[in-house]
Design a protein around this motif. Structure first.
Motif, PDB file in Angstrom:
ATOM      1  N   ALA A  66      -1.420  -5.769   5.829  1.00  0.00           N
ATOM      2  CA  ALA A  66      -0.025  -5.323   5.893  1.00  0.00           C
ATOM      3  C   ALA A  66       0.757  -5.794   4.677  1.00  0.00           C
ATOM      4  CB  ALA A  66       0.630  -5.824   7.174  1.00  0.00           C
ATOM      5  N   LEU A  67       0.544  -7.037   4.261  1.00  0.00           N
ATOM      6  CA  LEU A  67       1.241  -7.539   3.078  1.00  0.00           C
ATOM      7  C   LEU A  67       0.812  -6.792   1.824  1.00  0.00           C
ATOM      8  CD1 LEU A  67       1.257 -11.385   3.729  1.00  0.00           C
ATOM      9  CD2 LEU A  67       3.229  -9.862   3.608  1.00  0.00           C
ATOM     10  N   LYS A  68      -0.465  -6.508   1.714  1.00  0.00           N
ATOM     11  CA  LYS A  68      -0.958  -5.777   0.552  1.00  0.00           C
ATOM     12  C   LYS A  68      -0.345  -4.379   0.520  1.00  0.00           C
ATOM     13  CE  LYS A  68      -5.204  -4.277  -1.681  1.00  0.00           C
ATOM     14  NZ  LYS A  68      -6.647  -4.169  -1.560  1.00  0.00           N
ATOM     15  N   ARG A  69      -0.277  -3.726   1.665  1.00  0.00           N
ATOM     16  CA  ARG A  69       0.284  -2.379   1.741  1.00  0.00           C
ATOM     17  C   ARG A  69       1.766  -2.395   1.384  1.00  0.00           C
ATOM     18  NH1 ARG A  69      -1.524  -0.776   6.702  1.00  0.00           N
ATOM     19  NH2 ARG A  69       0.188  -1.873   7.651  1.00  0.00           N
ATOM     20  N   SER A  70       2.527  -3.363   1.894  1.00  0.00           N
ATOM     21  CA  SER A  70       3.962  -3.402   1.618  1.00  0.00           C
ATOM     22  C   SER A  70       4.232  -3.834   0.184  1.00  0.00           C
ATOM     23  CB  SER A  70       4.673  -4.325   2.599  1.00  0.00           C
ATOM     24  OG  SER A  70       4.222  -5.650   2.444  1.00  0.00           O
ATOM     25  N   ALA A  71       3.372  -4.680  -0.394  1.00  0.00           N
ATOM     26  CA  ALA A  71       3.574  -5.130  -1.768  1.00  0.00           C
ATOM     27  C   ALA A  71       3.301  -4.003  -2.750  1.00  0.00           C
ATOM     28  CB  ALA A  71       2.676  -6.323  -2.067  1.00  0.00           C
ATOM     29  N   SER A  72       2.371  -3.142  -2.433  1.00  0.00           N
ATOM     30  CA  SER A  72       2.044  -2.049  -3.355  1.00  0.00           C
ATOM     31  C   SER A  72       3.058  -0.915  -3.273  1.00  0.00           C
ATOM     32  CB  SER A  72       0.637  -1.525  -3.080  1.00  0.00           C
ATOM     33  OG  SER A  72       0.605  -0.890  -1.820  1.00  0.00           O
TER      34      SER A  72
END
Length: 96
Positions: A66-72
């Protein structure tokens, strides 16, 4: 019930007694049905509890994704909605 019991003493007790009789009669019927299907229910419960748990990603793994998706800045939803086709003209309706 209070008004009825005030005008006809003992009515409330009669209604409560009848309600208990009905409840008990329905309960016996359900208990009988359960006794007929009890072994099947036990087998179904054993089957369900014996199944292996499906693979679930850990809480940490879900948070990382989830963090990777929101950061990208990407998401699964499209940035702009697809265009809506124009409505077909409808003939005027006559009122009666």
């Amino acid at each position: 019930m209070t008004i009825m019991d005030g005008s006809l003493p003992g009515t409330r007790a009669l209604y409560e007694s009848r309600a208990q009789e009905i409840r008990n009669a329905e309960g016996w019927h359900d208990a009988h049905e359960l006794s007929l299907h009890g072994p099947t229910l036990v087998r179904a419960a054993e089957y369900v509890t014996a199944r292996p748990e499906p693979e679930q990603p850990s809480q940490t793994e879900r948070a990382r994704v989830a963090l990777k998706r929101s950061a990208s800045g990407t998401s699964t939803a499209p940035a702009t909605p697809p265009p809506v086709p124009p409505a077909s003209p409808t003939p005027p309706h006559r009122s009666r």
